[in-house]
Structures are given as structure tokens and as C-alpha cells.
Design a protein around this motif. Sequence first.
Motif, PDB file in Angstrom:
ATOM      1  N   VAL A 227       2.571  13.494  -4.115  1.00 22.01           N
ATOM      2  CA  VAL A 227       1.122  13.686  -3.971  1.00 22.01           C
ATOM      3  C   VAL A 227       0.886  14.805  -2.960  1.00 22.01           C
ATOM      4  N   ILE A 228       0.239  15.872  -3.421  1.00 24.55           N
ATOM      5  CA  ILE A 228      -0.034  16.994  -2.519  1.00 24.55           C
ATOM      6  C   ILE A 228      -1.529  17.207  -2.318  1.00 24.55           C
ATOM      7  N   GLY A 229      -2.353  16.523  -3.127  1.00 25.16           N
ATOM      8  CA  GLY A 229      -3.795  16.673  -2.944  1.00 25.16           C
ATOM      9  C   GLY A 229      -4.500  15.326  -3.031  1.00 25.16           C
ATOM     10  N   LEU A 230      -5.413  15.074  -2.077  1.00 24.27           N
ATOM     11  CA  LEU A 230      -6.224  13.864  -2.150  1.00 24.27           C
ATOM     12  C   LEU A 230      -7.669  14.299  -1.932  1.00 24.27           C
ATOM     13  N   ASN A 231      -8.448  14.227  -2.992  1.00 25.70           N
ATOM     14  CA  ASN A 231      -9.844  14.648  -2.912  1.00 25.70           C
ATOM     15  C   ASN A 231     -10.725  13.444  -3.202  1.00 25.70           C
ATOM     16  N   LEU A 232     -11.225  12.829  -2.119  1.00 23.89           N
ATOM     17  CA  LEU A 232     -12.131  11.693  -2.279  1.00 23.89           C
ATOM     18  C   LEU A 232     -13.515  12.061  -1.788  1.00 23.89           C
ATOM     19  N   THR A 233     -13.835  13.353  -1.931  1.00 24.36           N
ATOM     20  CA  THR A 233     -15.183  13.805  -1.583  1.00 24.36           C
ATOM     21  C   THR A 233     -16.211  13.013  -2.383  1.00 24.36           C
ATOM     22  N   SER A 234     -17.255  12.569  -1.699  1.00 25.10           N
ATOM     23  CA  SER A 234     -18.360  11.843  -2.353  1.00 25.10           C
ATOM     24  C   SER A 234     -17.874  10.663  -3.179  1.00 25.10           C
ATOM     25  N   SER A 235     -17.066   9.805  -2.537  1.00 30.00           N
ATOM     26  CA  SER A 235     -16.481   8.685  -3.279  1.00 30.00           C
ATOM     27  C   SER A 235     -16.991   7.328  -2.817  1.00 30.00           C
ATOM     28  N   LEU A 236     -18.085   7.321  -2.040  1.00 29.31           N
ATOM     29  CA  LEU A 236     -18.744   6.079  -1.640  1.00 29.31           C
ATOM     30  C   LEU A 236     -17.846   5.187  -0.792  1.00 29.31           C
ATOM     31  N   LEU A 237     -16.881   5.818  -0.082  1.00 27.44           N
ATOM     32  CA  LEU A 237     -15.991   5.015   0.752  1.00 27.44           C
ATOM     33  C   LEU A 237     -16.722   4.578   2.010  1.00 27.44           C
ATOM     34  N   TYR A 238     -16.561   3.324   2.360  1.00 30.54           N
ATOM     35  CA  TYR A 238     -17.148   2.808   3.595  1.00 30.54           C
ATOM     36  C   TYR A 238     -16.056   2.056   4.347  1.00 30.54           C
ATOM     37  N   GLY A 239     -15.795   2.503   5.594  1.00 30.66           N
ATOM     38  CA  GLY A 239     -14.753   1.853   6.371  1.00 30.66           C
ATOM     39  C   GLY A 239     -14.225   2.818   7.410  1.00 30.66           C
ATOM     40  N   SER A 240     -13.126   2.459   8.053  1.00 36.54           N
ATOM     41  CA  SER A 240     -12.609   3.363   9.074  1.00 36.54           C
ATOM     42  C   SER A 240     -11.152   3.731   8.786  1.00 36.54           C
ATOM     43  N   ILE A 241     -10.748   4.864   9.373  1.00 38.44           N
ATOM     44  CA  ILE A 241      -9.358   5.294   9.268  1.00 38.44           C
ATOM     45  C   ILE A 241      -8.787   5.261  10.669  1.00 38.44           C
ATOM     46  N   ASN A 242      -7.645   4.618  10.847  1.00 42.36           N
ATOM     47  CA  ASN A 242      -6.998   4.736  12.152  1.00 42.36           C
ATOM     48  C   ASN A 242      -5.572   5.226  11.978  1.00 42.36           C
ATOM     49  N   SER A 243      -4.864   5.321  13.072  1.00 40.65           N
ATOM     50  CA  SER A 243      -3.530   5.934  13.032  1.00 40.65           C
ATOM     51  C   SER A 243      -2.511   5.107  12.268  1.00 40.65           C
ATOM     52  N   ASN A 244      -2.852   3.847  11.970  1.00 40.41           N
ATOM     53  CA  ASN A 244      -1.931   3.034  11.168  1.00 40.41           C
ATOM     54  C   ASN A 244      -2.191   3.164   9.675  1.00 40.41           C
ATOM     55  N   SER A 245      -3.164   3.978   9.323  1.00 37.52           N
ATOM     56  CA  SER A 245      -3.544   4.059   7.904  1.00 37.52           C
ATOM     57  C   SER A 245      -2.361   4.492   7.036  1.00 37.52           C
ATOM     58  N   SER A 246      -2.280   3.885   5.873  1.00 40.05           N
ATOM     59  CA  SER A 246      -1.217   4.249   4.929  1.00 40.05           C
ATOM     60  C   SER A 246      -1.356   5.703   4.470  1.00 40.05           C
ATOM     61  N   LEU A 247      -2.546   6.281   4.718  1.00 39.38           N
ATOM     62  CA  LEU A 247      -2.739   7.696   4.399  1.00 39.38           C
ATOM     63  C   LEU A 247      -1.618   8.566   4.959  1.00 39.38           C
ATOM     64  N   PHE A 248      -1.123   8.199   6.118  1.00 37.23           N
ATOM     65  CA  PHE A 248      -0.157   9.059   6.796  1.00 37.23           C
ATOM     66  C   PHE A 248       1.254   8.941   6.236  1.00 37.23           C
ATOM     67  N   ARG A 249       1.385   8.086   5.217  1.00 37.58           N
ATOM     68  CA  ARG A 249       2.678   8.065   4.519  1.00 37.58           C
ATOM     69  C   ARG A 249       2.730   9.121   3.409  1.00 37.58           C
TER      70      ARG A 249
END
Length: 622
Positions: free
Chosen positions: A542-564
Motif C-alpha cells: 500500500v503506497i497511497g491512502l486517500n480518505l479525503t472526505s470520508s466522514l471519519l470521526y475519531g482520533s489518531i494517536n501514535s499507536n494507530s495501525s496506520l503506522f504499520r
Amino acid sequence: MLMRLLFLLSCFHLFILTNSSSSTHPLCHEDESSALWQFKESFSISEHASDDPSAYPKVASWKLQGESNNCCLWDGVECDEGTGHVIGLDLSSSFLYGSINSNSSLFRLAHLQRLHLADNDFNYSQIPPAIGNLSELRSLNLFLSSFRGQIPLEISMLTQLTSLNLSFNPLKLHKPSLGTLVQNLTRISELSLSNVSISSEVPDVLANLPSLTSIFLKNCGLHGEFPIGIFHLRKLQALSVLFNQNLTGYLPEFHQSNPLKILKLAGTSFSGKLPSSIGNLSSLSYLYLSGCYFSGSLPASLSNLTQLTLLYLDHNSFNGQIPSLASLSQLTSLSLSFNEFNQRTLPWIGKLKKLFELDLGGINLYGEIPVSLANLTQLAYFSFIDNNLAGQIPSWLMNLTQLTEIDLSSNQLQGPVPSSFSELKNLEIIGLAENKLIGTVDMDIFLKLKNLVGLQLSDNNLSLHISNNNYSINATLPKFEPLCHDDEISALSQFKQSFSINRRASDDPSTYPKVVLWKLQGEGNDCCSWDGIECDEGTGHVIGLNLTSSLLYGSINSNSSLFRLVHLQRLHLADNHFNYSQIPSRIGHLLELRSLDLSYSVFSGQFPTNIFHLPKLQVLSL
Ligand SMILES: *[C@@H]1O[C@H](CO)[C@@H](O)[C@H](O)[C@H]1NC(C)=O
Ligand SMILES: *[C@@H]1O[C@H](CO)[C@@H](O)[C@H](O)[C@H]1NC(C)=O
Ligand SMILES: *[C@@H]1O[C@H](CO)[C@@H](O)[C@H](O)[C@H]1NC(C)=O
Ligand SMILES: *[C@@H]1O[C@H](CO)[C@@H](O)[C@H](O)[C@H]1NC(C)=O
Ligand SMILES: *[C@@H]1O[C@H](CO)[C@@H](O)[C@H](O)[C@H]1NC(C)=O
Ligand SMILES: *[C@@H]1O[C@H](CO)[C@@H](O)[C@H](O)[C@H]1NC(C)=O
Ligand SMILES: *[C@@H]1O[C@H](CO)[C@@H](O)[C@H](O)[C@H]1NC(C)=O
Ligand SMILES: *[C@@H]1O[C@H](CO)[C@@H](O)[C@H](O)[C@H]1NC(C)=O
Ligand SMILES: *[C@@H]1O[C@H](CO)[C@@H](O)[C@H](O)[C@H]1NC(C)=O
Ligand SMILES: *[C@@H]1O[C@H](CO)[C@@H](O)[C@H](O)[C@H]1NC(C)=O
Ligand SMILES: *[C@@H]1O[C@H](CO)[C@@H](O)[C@H](O)[C@H]1NC(C)=O
Ligand SMILES: *[C@@H]1O[C@H](CO)[C@@H](O)[C@H](O)[C@H]1NC(C)=O
């Protein structure tokens, strides 16, 4: 007494040696020796001049001084035992490079009967007219030796010729024509002019040369109708007129004593039926009729051709039933593909135990892949493309351990792709496209096949995944979407679960919750095909993640799986609601990032400055 006997014996031995040596190696004539030497000196030795892997420079061992100055002893030279004249010169595949003309000393070898210079590079010389001076010539072979231009009329004067091989040179045979060239060569037995531009009709005179045993006229631009009399030449064993697209003709009635062994008409405009009398060709071993205009049904007498090793009838308009060919036990190659047969199964196919190559594409076969194929343990290649075969891919396929190429594309095959494919270590090409296969294919099956260069799985109901990225994939995977990695699927799904979807999270009425469409099970589980996700075509990361305007509600912290998702190059999270959370400084560890968009997304707090130091970052939008 004993001593004396030994002495006598050794004298006797010596005598035999001397005698045999003088009888096979007469003394060379001075003028011929010097003609040969001059001929040798007129060339350079170049490894590029010969293609044959066993080529070597024969003339390199020739010597003028010392014991081996007798030219009759030279490599490639043959002398008449009685007269000592040079009667044979075979310098085929000898790395000779250079031009030759009528002044060449070669033409002083007036007694030459065999001249073989095939597979050298004569630098696009013309065949010198002085060749006509070698009036004793019986065999002339200039195959693949870079001669160019018109074949000289003088060859037609070599009336002793029994073998003429000028194939695979950019030569022309226009004026004189083929008919003129051969009309007086009444002893000619082997005539090979493949790839010579002849561009005429096949002269009737060929049918009047009773000694002909082989005729090779592949790709000569022949046209008009092939003289049927040629088929009746009493000694003819081999006939090839392959790839003369505009050459028409018919097969004759064959008589019982016809000695034909090789018949190659592929790529011509021959038409009509295969006569039942073809069964009389009891010596026939090679029948190559692909891509002509033959029609009608195949005669049952084909089964009498028990010497056949190759039978190619593909790409014609044959129809009707295919007779049993079970008796053709010597067959190694069989192609019946792309005809209009209505034989729905071939129950005898398992009897052809020597088959190496089997092409049965496009002939309306029905039913399952015949289990009798399991008997064909020599099979290296088989194709059933474009039929109506149903059922599953059978597990016994894995008994065919010699397979290098298998094509089952465009059938109705069902069920899973068997993982036992990985046991067929020699496979280079696998075609399973356009079937009804289902399930998840573990790419490891194919990645274990080190020789695999082609794999077609498209147009099925298959999902694919790679569970392991230790392989470097050099196989071509046509029509594939890139494949998602397991660890990235799970990172993305955790990321999705850390948010709720909130209509109020976005100001843009056209927004929609992309992540809702992400599926972890079933057909849609390849994350590379998920909305908003971009994978690298080669690696599947995965080289691109585009969640622009995706109605996401919540928070991101340093433990987020995003950083994998450590391969991310583009991270676009604009126009969501991150609930006043801090922008995690770990974004600054996504070292591949080129583009980062966090605008309109309700972050608060300090901006982590390490993001400014990302080595590849080009676009930053806050
Ligand atoms: C090959 O032919 C070209 C053109 O005729 C000529 O210039 C060249 O010298 C020839 N090379 C040899 C090695 O004979
Ligand atoms: C052959 O040699 C003669 C005399 O050396 C020369 O005049 C002639 O041009 C040469 N012919 C060819 C084809 O090289
Ligand atoms: C070829 O034969 C002709 C006529 O017999 C003769 O004049 C000529 O010199 C010969 N050429 C060579 C190269 O020997
Ligand atoms: C034969 O002729 C074709 C053109 O007609 C050419 O492309 C091909 O390279 C030739 N093959 C050889 C071996 O000379
Ligand atoms: C073939 O032989 C005939 C009779 O000997 C002769 O008239 C004719 O010119 C020769 N043709 C060729 C091409 O040598
Ligand atoms: C022509 O010569 C080549 C090289 O010697 C040989 O491999 C080939 O079989 C010959 N062709 C025929 C038809 O004799
Ligand atoms: C065959 O004939 C057609 C029509 O005359 C022509 O266009 C084509 O070039 C010919 N093909 C060959 C290989 O000679
Ligand atoms: C095969 O050959 C035999 C003997 O010549 C003959 O009796 C038989 O009819 C032939 N079979 C077919 C199918 O032509
Ligand atoms: C496969 O081979 C076996 C043993 O040779 C033989 O008994 C069987 O009939 C063959 N099967 C088919 C379908 O030809
Ligand atoms: C495939 O090979 C296995 C093991 O040699 C054998 O038991 C089995 O009968 C074979 N399958 C077929 C259909 O011939
Ligand atoms: C894959 O291809 C690349 C470039 O062609 C080559 O450098 C690499 O060694 C190949 N890897 C394998 C496993 O064959
Ligand atoms: C990201 O997605 C939005 C909405 O789907 C789209 O308008 C935008 O062009 C995409 N941006 C990029 C960089 O692909």
C-alpha cells in the motif's frame, strides 16, 4: 627364437601401418595445396561467422611445413585415393569470414566433387559464376553462409549435382528461374532452397527429375498451383513448401509404394480433403498441415499411419468426427486445434503414451478433462483452450511431472485452483483464464515455481493473496490487480475500526464513507482494490491512502495501525473530523511520504516538526 618372432611381428605391424597410411592419405598435388592455402588466406577467422555450437576453425590446423604439409591430411580436405586430387572440401561451421569472387583460388580445384561451406560468413558476396568450372561437383552446400544476390546460371551446368543446398541465404532465383536452374540437373536428389526468393510458380519440370528424394522450398514466395506430379515422384521422401502463403494445391491419391516420410505444407493455401489413400503412406512420420484451407472429415485411414511421430492438422476447416488415432503409438506431437470437429470427447487419447506435445484447443470438446491423460507421463505441453470442458481441475494433473506449459483457458472449469500445482516444478506457463474457478489462490503456490514466466488467472471468481513477501516476483502476472499483503490488510482494517462514521464529520454533501465498502472476506478482500487505496503494481504494498472526505470521526494517536503502512507515499485525510486530537509525530517516521494532506480535519495542538524533515516530502497541506 622368441626375440626373432617379436621382431617379425613388429615389422609386420609397421608394414600395415605404413600401408594403410599411404592408401588413405595420398600425396597432395602442389597446385591444389597452394590453391587451398590461398583460399584459406583470403578469409579471417571470426567467431561471429558461424552459429553452430560445435563450430571451430578447421583451417587453423593447416600447415605448409613439417610432417603435415600434405594437404590431403588437412582438416576438411579429402583427396582421391588413386589420383591424389582434392575431391572434397568441407569447411562448414569454420568461422570463415570474408568475401569471395570468381578469382578465388577455390575454383582451381577442378576435381572437387563435394564443396561444403555452410554456416560461415561470406560477407554477402554473390555466388561466383566460376562455380560452373567445378564441373565434377556432386554436392554443393552453402546453407546459411551469407551469400546474396541472384543465383548464377552456371549452377545449372553442374549436371553431376545430386545435392544442392543453398537455403537460408538472402539469394534470388528470378533469372534464371527455378525451372531453368534445375532442368538439366537430372541426377539431383536433394534440393534445398528454403528462404531463397523464388517468387514464381513451382515449375512442372521438378516432376520430371526422377532422382529427387527431398525438396525443401520453405518461404520462397511460391504461388500458383502446385504440380500434382511432384507427389508421384517415385523416390520422394521429403517435401516441404512451408509458408508459401499464395501457393495453392490439393493432395493427390497416394499409391501404396509411395515412400514419403515428411510432408510439410503448413502456411500455404492448399485446400480440399485429406484423401483416404493417405493411409497408403506407410512410411510417413511427419505430417504438418497447419494453417491451410483443408476441409472435410478426417479419413479413418489416418490410423494406418503407424510411423507418424508428428501430426499437425490445426487451423484448418476439418469437420465431422475425429477417427480414433489410438494406433499411432509413435506420436510425440499432436495438434488438432481450431477446426470444426463435432467429436465431443477423445476417449483414445490416453493410448498415445509417447505424446510430448498435445494441442486440442478450439475443437468443441465437452465433459471433464479426460482422466486417461494421466497416462501421458511424457507430456510437456498441453493446451485445451477454447473448449467447453467442465468439472474441476483434476488432482491427477500433478502426475504429469514433465509439464512445462499448460493452457486450460476459456473453458467452463469450476472449483478451486489446486495447490498441488506447486509440485509441477518445470512449469513455465500456466493459463487458467476465463473459467469459472472460485476461491482464494495463495500466490505462494506459483511463487514456488522457479521457472514460471507466465500465469493467467483473469476472468474467474478468484481472489488472490500473497502471505509472504520474501519472494522477488519476476513472473509476469497478466491482467492482475496488485496483490495486497496480509499485514497491510489487517492494519487497514484496524484503522477503519478506530473510527466511527459521522455524517456531520464533513461539510461536503458529496462525501461518502469509503471505508464502509472495505471488505475483509470473500471476493473483495484484496485491499488493493479498495476505495481510496493505491498499491504498488510490482510489490503490492500500500503506497497511497486517500480518505479525503470520508466522514471519519475519531482520533489518531501514535499507536494507530496506520503506522504499520510503512510504504505509504501519499496520505490524504483531509475533510474528516479527528476530534481535536494531536497530529501524531509518528507521521514523521513514514519515510516514504511524498504528499501529506491533513487540511480541514479538526486536529489541534503542536505540529510535529519532524514531519518537515521527511526526506521525500514534496506536498504538505494543513
Ligand atoms: C565485406 O564487404 C564490404 C562491402 O562489400 C567490404 O567493404 C569489406 O571489406 C568486406 N569485408 C571483408 C572482411 O571481406
Ligand atoms: C580478378 O582478377 C583480375 C586480375 O587480377 C581483375 O582484373 C578482376 O577485376 C578480378 N575480378 C574480380 C571479380 O575481382
Ligand atoms: C573457368 O573455365 C573457363 C573455361 O574453361 C576458363 O577460361 C577459366 O579460366 C576458368 N576459371 C577459373 C577460375 O579457373
Ligand atoms: C528468412 O526470410 C525471412 C524473410 O522472408 C527473414 O525474416 C528471415 O530472417 C530469414 N531467415 C533466415 C534464417 O535467413
Ligand atoms: C539444358 O540442356 C539442353 C540440352 O542439352 C540445352 O539446350 C539447354 O541450354 C540446357 N539448359 C541450361 C539452363 O543449361
Ligand atoms: C542443408 O545444410 C545444412 C547444413 O549442413 C543441413 O543442416 C541441412 O540439413 C541441409 N538441408 C537439407 C535439406 O539437406
Ligand atoms: C499473396 O498474394 C497477395 C495478393 O496477390 C499479395 O498481396 C501478397 O503479398 C502475397 N503474399 C506473398 C507472401 O507473396
Ligand atoms: C489399413 O490398412 C489395412 C491394410 O492395408 C487395410 O486393410 C485397412 O482397410 C486400412 N484401414 C483403414 C481404416 O483404411
Ligand atoms: C492407462 O494405462 C493403463 C496401463 O498401461 C491402461 O491399463 C489403461 O487402459 C490406460 N488408460 C487409458 C484411458 O488409456
Ligand atoms: C497418479 O500418481 C499416483 C502416484 O503415483 C497414482 O497412485 C495414481 O493412480 C495416479 N493417478 C492417475 C489418475 O493415474
Ligand atoms: C528479477 O529481475 C531483475 C531485473 O531483470 C534481476 O535483477 C533479478 O535478479 C531478478 N530476480 C530473480 C529472483 O530472478
Ligand atoms: C482523494 O479522494 C477524493 C475524493 O474521493 C478525490 O476527489 C481526490 O482527487 C483524491 N485525491 C487524490 C490525490 O487522489
